[in-house]
Design a protein around this motif. Structure first.
Motif, PDB file in Angstrom:
ATOM      1  N   HIS A  14       0.813  -1.220   0.000  1.00  0.00           N
ATOM      2  CA  HIS A  14       0.000   0.000   0.000  1.00  0.00           C
ATOM      3  C   HIS A  14       0.844   1.266   0.000  1.00  0.00           C
ATOM      4  CE1 HIS A  14       0.723  -1.135   4.134  1.00  0.00           C
ATOM      5  NE2 HIS A  14       0.464   0.095   4.517  1.00  0.00           N
ATOM      6  N   PHE A  15       2.157   1.121  -0.049  1.00  0.00           N
ATOM      7  CA  PHE A  15       2.998   2.307  -0.166  1.00  0.00           C
ATOM      8  C   PHE A  15       3.512   2.442  -1.597  1.00  0.00           C
ATOM      9  CE2 PHE A  15       3.571   1.415   4.422  1.00  0.00           C
ATOM     10  CZ  PHE A  15       3.120   2.626   4.900  1.00  0.00           C
ATOM     11  N   GLN A  20       8.182   6.809   1.284  1.00  0.00           N
ATOM     12  CA  GLN A  20       6.879   6.941   1.937  1.00  0.00           C
ATOM     13  C   GLN A  20       6.751   5.941   3.082  1.00  0.00           C
ATOM     14  OE1 GLN A  20       3.461   5.725  -0.334  1.00  0.00           O
ATOM     15  NE2 GLN A  20       2.253   7.484   0.344  1.00  0.00           N
ATOM     16  N   ALA A  24       6.576   7.048   6.991  1.00  0.00           N
ATOM     17  CA  ALA A  24       5.359   6.711   7.739  1.00  0.00           C
ATOM     18  C   ALA A  24       5.718   5.943   8.996  1.00  0.00           C
ATOM     19  CB  ALA A  24       4.412   5.896   6.867  1.00  0.00           C
ATOM     20  N   LEU A  27       7.288   8.257  11.532  1.00  0.00           N
ATOM     21  CA  LEU A  27       6.273   9.128  12.128  1.00  0.00           C
ATOM     22  C   LEU A  27       5.457   8.352  13.137  1.00  0.00           C
ATOM     23  CD1 LEU A  27       4.726  11.762  12.295  1.00  0.00           C
ATOM     24  CD2 LEU A  27       3.309  10.995  10.403  1.00  0.00           C
ATOM     25  N   GLY A  28       5.053   7.139  12.758  1.00  0.00           N
ATOM     26  CA  GLY A  28       4.294   6.312  13.683  1.00  0.00           C
ATOM     27  C   GLY A  28       5.062   6.098  14.972  1.00  0.00           C
ATOM     28  N   VAL A  31       5.130   9.232  17.103  1.00  0.00           N
ATOM     29  CA  VAL A  31       3.850   9.442  17.771  1.00  0.00           C
ATOM     30  C   VAL A  31       3.716   8.476  18.943  1.00  0.00           C
ATOM     31  CG1 VAL A  31       1.360   9.377  17.490  1.00  0.00           C
ATOM     32  CG2 VAL A  31       2.759  10.340  15.697  1.00  0.00           C
ATOM     33  N   PHE A  32       4.198   7.259  18.743  1.00  0.00           N
ATOM     34  CA  PHE A  32       4.158   6.303  19.847  1.00  0.00           C
ATOM     35  C   PHE A  32       5.028   6.778  21.011  1.00  0.00           C
ATOM     36  CE2 PHE A  32       5.828   2.545  22.054  1.00  0.00           C
ATOM     37  CZ  PHE A  32       4.640   2.072  22.563  1.00  0.00           C
TER      38      PHE A  32
ATOM     39  N   LEU B  72       8.877  17.518  11.073  1.00  0.00           N
ATOM     40  CA  LEU B  72       7.601  17.125  11.675  1.00  0.00           C
ATOM     41  C   LEU B  72       7.817  16.294  12.932  1.00  0.00           C
ATOM     42  CD1 LEU B  72       4.492  16.746  11.467  1.00  0.00           C
ATOM     43  CD2 LEU B  72       4.946  14.754  10.063  1.00  0.00           C
TER      44      LEU B  72
ATOM     45  N   VAL C 105      -4.643   1.586   5.559  1.00  0.00           N
ATOM     46  CA  VAL C 105      -4.022   2.476   6.543  1.00  0.00           C
ATOM     47  C   VAL C 105      -2.513   2.234   6.528  1.00  0.00           C
ATOM     48  CG1 VAL C 105      -6.020   2.671   8.055  1.00  0.00           C
ATOM     49  CG2 VAL C 105      -4.430   0.783   8.355  1.00  0.00           C
ATOM     50  N   ALA C 106      -1.767   3.116   7.198  1.00  0.00           N
ATOM     51  CA  ALA C 106      -0.308   3.012   7.107  1.00  0.00           C
ATOM     52  C   ALA C 106       0.212   1.704   7.690  1.00  0.00           C
ATOM     53  CB  ALA C 106       0.346   4.200   7.812  1.00  0.00           C
ATOM     54  N   VAL C 171      -2.356   6.324  16.495  1.00  0.00           N
ATOM     55  CA  VAL C 171      -1.041   6.355  15.849  1.00  0.00           C
ATOM     56  C   VAL C 171      -1.190   6.045  14.362  1.00  0.00           C
ATOM     57  CG1 VAL C 171       1.182   5.174  15.700  1.00  0.00           C
ATOM     58  CG2 VAL C 171       0.232   5.717  17.936  1.00  0.00           C
ATOM     59  N   ILE C 174      -2.883   8.904  12.363  1.00  0.00           N
ATOM     60  CA  ILE C 174      -2.032  10.082  12.161  1.00  0.00           C
ATOM     61  C   ILE C 174      -1.043   9.811  11.030  1.00  0.00           C
ATOM     62  CG2 ILE C 174      -0.215  11.497  13.185  1.00  0.00           C
ATOM     63  CD1 ILE C 174      -1.688  11.376  15.812  1.00  0.00           C
ATOM     64  N   ALA C 175      -0.372   8.658  11.097  1.00  0.00           N
ATOM     65  CA  ALA C 175       0.592   8.338  10.045  1.00  0.00           C
ATOM     66  C   ALA C 175      -0.109   8.221   8.694  1.00  0.00           C
ATOM     67  CB  ALA C 175       1.328   7.052  10.380  1.00  0.00           C
ATOM     68  N   HIS C 178      -0.991  11.704   7.342  1.00  0.00           N
ATOM     69  CA  HIS C 178       0.185  12.444   6.893  1.00  0.00           C
ATOM     70  C   HIS C 178       0.763  11.875   5.612  1.00  0.00           C
ATOM     71  CE1 HIS C 178       1.420  15.598   9.674  1.00  0.00           C
ATOM     72  NE2 HIS C 178       0.774  14.938  10.604  1.00  0.00           N
ATOM     73  N   LYS C 179       0.756  10.566   5.491  1.00  0.00           N
ATOM     74  CA  LYS C 179       1.593   9.967   4.454  1.00  0.00           C
ATOM     75  C   LYS C 179       0.840   9.348   3.295  1.00  0.00           C
ATOM     76  CE  LYS C 179       5.342  11.105   6.168  1.00  0.00           C
ATOM     77  NZ  LYS C 179       6.064  12.171   5.457  1.00  0.00           N
ATOM     78  N   LEU C 180      -0.435   9.085   3.424  1.00  0.00           N
ATOM     79  CA  LEU C 180      -1.084   8.297   2.377  1.00  0.00           C
ATOM     80  C   LEU C 180      -2.198   9.043   1.642  1.00  0.00           C
ATOM     81  CD1 LEU C 180      -1.183   4.735   3.956  1.00  0.00           C
ATOM     82  CD2 LEU C 180       0.279   5.588   2.145  1.00  0.00           C
TER      83      LEU C 180
END
Ligand code: HEM
Ligand SMILES: [Cu+2]
Lengths: 215, 118, 550
Positions: A14-15, A20, A24, A27-28, A31-32, B72, C105-106, C171, C174-175, C178-180
């Motif tokens: 899916h990327f 990307q 992702a 970033l995940g 956030v965690f 970010l 989803v991511a 989580v 959010i990812a 932002h990314k998809l």
């Protein structure tokens, strides 16, 4: 999935591309880490409110923590952070053996940290410097010293659990490195593990002066 | 190493940087411990927290690559500290101001634990 | 009308295993939907029982203790098992990638993990029922929660675990956001539902960990007695309330924000008009997320927190009204001169605006210390939060479910029965809860199984209302389930929506879109576009041909 253009096996369907996917994932992870900061944040709050209520007691009780052991552990944990960072660097350069060595080093220092912690804990337990109702130490004159040890044990305890979890994850990426899962093009799991491990270090950097070095 | 795929290009920081950062972290640890034996009263905690913050920033910026990565991530990370700050400050509007207006006559919070009063 | 008889996410893979191990966000969303509906049913049964006991004064069906357990279970199940995951994890999971034009989803595996963590948490929570159901209220206030003999630990452990499930969803979203996003979809071209889910995720991520540590501390306090919440040991029970509400006030926005997102979608689609004040609605979602962290002390005006603290929190509470008000007025302005049609989702939208206005305004009233001192822990508060949570969130959830139902299953439900159920729910809700405003302002306290005779008429109406609600929901369950098997096939775009989920088939294919979609117009460009028989067309083209009147 079906696309004919050659997508590397580690690129999930899916990327669109590796950038990307990596971004992702990072970033995940960040956030965690935010959730981790706030999880510990509750305990930092617990510390702050009670220290403000019982300043003398905190001052008295903290003297019973072992500064030498705490300092050693700080050095140990910083070193483990260094080796973790170097493990990632080695993989960026495609040096698999070095990566494994550095990961092993990180594991080793994490282990040392826990061993030292074990000695600290058992000493406290022996003397009865325990949280809440379990407290039976006689030496501290100020009121409610058991609260200090509730703070101490919950904070370092939660941190210790994080060290343990970190060790499991580091061990796992080490195995995966041995299995040749990673390359300079794809080493994201090591990187994410690193982020987690550095956060554990970061939290200790604050725990150490707050608990051991009260003025 | 070949770098044809720009998408996966990344910063490989020089070894010396990592060792310098670790060195500074060691030195700062030494300093906080040393300072804790000198008593400045209120200032001890401020100095200790300042040093801890510098140390933490070094770890975040260099070991965690925040300095070189997507900005970010920095924003995300800082937000956690801001919200933690809000939690502490707003709760302290209570814990630090009990009895300011209506004096507390009875103490619901016992200063001393019952079981501890041997 | 092209109808999807071809392969789609529902029939591509078969068998139970293909569901249990799926990484497809649509299937995970549907498993979540299934789970939260069970929770909603369970919570609903508890609610009916509570109302039954309150039909008459005195003890009728349950003892005081059982009654305490009933309202605790009702609250805990509704909050932790139903309303928090209902919109984000169930509906949001399904529509978010579709709205973004993404394949998934991511982190699909994290998504599945979040579902199983939810299941484990739910099992702990349900286990507490057999292990001597909790009677503390869903708020678990100390010192009662550390001293009662009921099963506080398994329920709080359940809530703790459920928290992780909620964090992982946050989580992931959010990812993903932002990314998809599809090529061309800049931040200000995202559907407003996505903005709402984004703001919700931020709250989930920032607030839930604090609940986690709070419940953990409560468990440790209960097991070994660390003394932090125990005044007899130098601890402070009011601190528990601070910790708890630092999560739980923002949590009420975890509940309502996605509901507001749904309403933003529905109001434009059924008014066939560009949304009024897109940016303001988007920013107000973020504004709500921020302000929601600053007001928790309004739950504690009578707790013994300092007067200064109460003043600060009361002052800050009034600010919450601003972003909510902004949304409300923008929705109204969107409807103004729109070409409104009243299918079931739109009926729910209108119900939402009506009910949430009452819920929000009474919230502002309660935010004023002088009023709250009188109203706190009365039925006025009960009515307030039911107008927001049920009148707001649940109604929006139902609206969203009716809106996306054809997309999810590829089938249409009976519009006629949908209207009947809607009417029963709307009237039943008001009969049940509007009466409670009067009860509360006359002094009826909450969480009592018994009351003075003077409250009887109002309590009676309230109970009758709850039966009406129950019937409404049963009818809904019937026609929705019926439609899955026997309903007429749904077109790809039954409502003429312009967001991306309507550009794929109903039900969507396994990876959502045949090709990576590219955003060509803004999400609510009803000025220039329209949908006729599943075809998206430009209005100017139509005017030229003049075969359809605009
Ligand atoms: C304009 C927005 C709102 C304001 C100003 C507001 C204000 C308040 C205040 C002041 C209270 C405390 C009353 C008391 O305990 O004496 C309260 C309680 C409550 N509110 Fe709101 N509220 C708002 C929106 C919401 C929303 C959107 C929800 C849920 C989706 C919600 C759910 C609740 C709940 C569950 C309680 C009761 C908590 C308990 O069990 O004690 N509120 N609200
Ligand atoms: Cu609130």
């Amino acid at each position: 999935m079906e696309h004919a253009e050659k997508k590397p096996s580690y690129l999930q369907h899916h990327f669109a591309d590796m950038e990307q996917q990596t971004d992702a994932a990072k970033l995940g992870m960040w956030v965690f880490l935010v959730t981790e900061v706030l999880l510990f944040g509750g305990l930092f709050g617990f510390y702050t409110f009670y220290r403000a209520w019982y300043p003398e007691m905190f001052m008295e009780a903290h003297k019973y923590l072992d500064v030498a052991m705490g300092t050693t552990n700080t050095f140990v944990l910083i070193t483990s952070s260094l080796t973790m960072a170097l493990a990632i660097r080695a993989m960026q350069l495609g040096k698999k053996k070095q990566t494994i060595a550095y990961l092993a080093g990180t594991l080793f220092f994490a282990g040392v940290f826990l061993v030292i912690k074990y000695f600290e804990y058992s000493h406290k337990i022996e003397l009865g410097m325990l949280p809440g109702k379990l407290y039976f130490f006689d030496g501290i004159q100020a009121a409610n010293p058991h609260i200090f040890f509730s703070v101490y044990f919950t904070m370092t305890g939660l941190h210790g659990i994080h060290v343990l979890i970190g060790m499991i994850i580091i061990g796992w990426v080490m195995v995966r490195t041995m299995r040749d899962d990673f390359s300079p093009e794809y080493y994201n799991p090591i990187e994410l593990t690193g982020l987690y491990w550095h956060l554990v270090d970061l939290i200790w950097i604050f725990l150490f002066p707050l608990l051991y070095l009260i003025g | 190493m070949e770098q044809q795929n720009t998408a996966t290009a990344h910063h490989v920081l020089p070894l010396s940087l990592y060792f310098t950062v670790a060195g500074v972290l060691f030195v700062l640890t030494g300093i906080t411990v040393a300072i804790s034996f000198v008593h400045f009263g209120e200032f001890n905690i401020i100095v200790a927290m300042l040093i801890a913050t510098v140390k933490a920033s070094l770890v975040a910026l260099y070991f965690m690559h925040l300095k070189y990565d997507n900005k970010l991530f920095m924003a995300v990370f800082l937000s956690s500290l801001i919200f933690l700050g809000l939690f502490l400050t707003l709760t302290m509007t209570d814990t630090m101001h009990r009895g300011d207006i209506d004096p507390i006559k009875e103490h619901p919070i016992k200063k001393e634990a019952v079981f501890y009063n041997k | 009308m092209s109808v999807a008889t071809t392969a789609n996410y529902l029939n591509e893979e078969k068998g139970l295993k293909s569901w249990l191990f799926t990484l497809d966000h649509k299937r995970i969303g549907m498993m979540y939907l299934f789970a939260v509906m069970i929770a909603f049913f369970l919570g609903g049964v508890f609610a009916i029982l509570i109302r039954l006991e309150l039909l008459n004064p005195g003890q009728d069906f349950f003892t005081a203790d059982t009654y305490n357990q009933l309202f605790t279970l009702h609250g805990a199940v509704m909050i932790f098992l139903f309303i928090i995951p209902a919109i984000p994890a169930a509906l949001g999971n399904f529509v978010l990638p579709l709205m973004l034009g993404a394949k998934d989803v991511a982190f699909p595996r994290l998504n599945l993990a979040s579902f199983y963590i939810y299941v484990v948490g739910a099992l702990f929570a349900l286990y507490s029922i057999v292990a001597g159901a909790v009677d503390t209220g869903w708020t678990f206030y100390t010192p009662y929660s550390t001293t009662t003999s009921t099963s506080v630990i398994s329920m709080t452990l359940g809530a703790f675990i459920l928290g992780f499930s909620s964090i992982f969803t946050g989580v992931n979203f959010i990812a993903t956001i932002h990314k998809l996003r599809a090529p061309g979809m800049t931040w200000f071209k995202m559907p407003l539902m996505v903005w709402a889910l984004y703001a919700t995720s931020i709250i989930q991520v920032l607030a839930t960990p604090v609940l986690g540590i709070t419940l953990l501390l409560l468990i440790i306090e209960r097991t070994i007695g660390i003394g932090i919440f125990d005044p007899a040991m130098g601890g402070d029970p009011v601190l528990f309330q601070h910790f708890f509400w630092f999560y739980s006030h923002p949590a009420v926005y975890i509940m309502i924000l996605p509901g507001m997102g749904i309403i933003s979608e529905l109001v434009t689609t059924f008014s066939k008009k560009k949304i009024f004040g897109y940016k303001l609605i988007a920013y107000s979602s973020l504004g709500i997320a921020l302000i929601s962290f600053l007001v928790w002390g309004h739950h504690m005006f009578t707790s013994g927190q300092s007067e200064f603290s109460s003043m600060v929190f009361s002052f800050l509470t009034f600010f919450v009204g601003i972003p909510s008000g902004i949304k409300m007025f923008n929705w109204l302005a969107t409807m103004y001169k729109g070409r409104i049609t009243f299918e079931a989702p739109m009926l729910y939208t209108i119900a939402f605006m009506f009910l949430f206005a009452i819920g929000g305004l009474t919230g502002i009233m309660l935010g004023a210390i002088s009023i709250d001192i009188h109203m706190h822990d009365t039925y006025f508060v009960v009515a307030h939060f039911h107008y927001t949570m049920m009148g707001g969130t649940v109604i929006a959830f139902l609206g969203g479910m009716h809106y996306w139902w054809p997309k999810i299953w590829g089938r249409m439900y009976s519009e006629k029965w949908a209207r009947v159920a809607w009417a029963l729910i709307f009237v039943g809700f008001n009969v049940t809860f509007f009466t409670q405003f009067f009860l509360g302002s006359q002094g009826m306290p909450r969480r009592y199984y018994n009351y003075l005779d003077q409250y009887q008429p109002l309590h009676m109406y309230s109970t009758y209302g709850s039966w009406m609600l129950g019937v409404g929901f049963l009818i809904m369950a019937y026609y929705l389930i019926y439609s899955i098997y026997k309903g007429p096939k749904a077109p790809n775009n039954p409502w003429g929506g312009l967001t991306m989920e309507w550009q794929t088939t109903s039900p969507p294919i396994q990876h959502n879109f045949e090709e990576q979609p590219v955003l060509e117009h803004e999400p609510y460009d009803y000025d220039t576009r329209m949908v006729v028989n599943d075809q998206l067309i430009k209005k100017e083209d139509v005017k030229e041909k003049e075969n359809i009147n605009v």
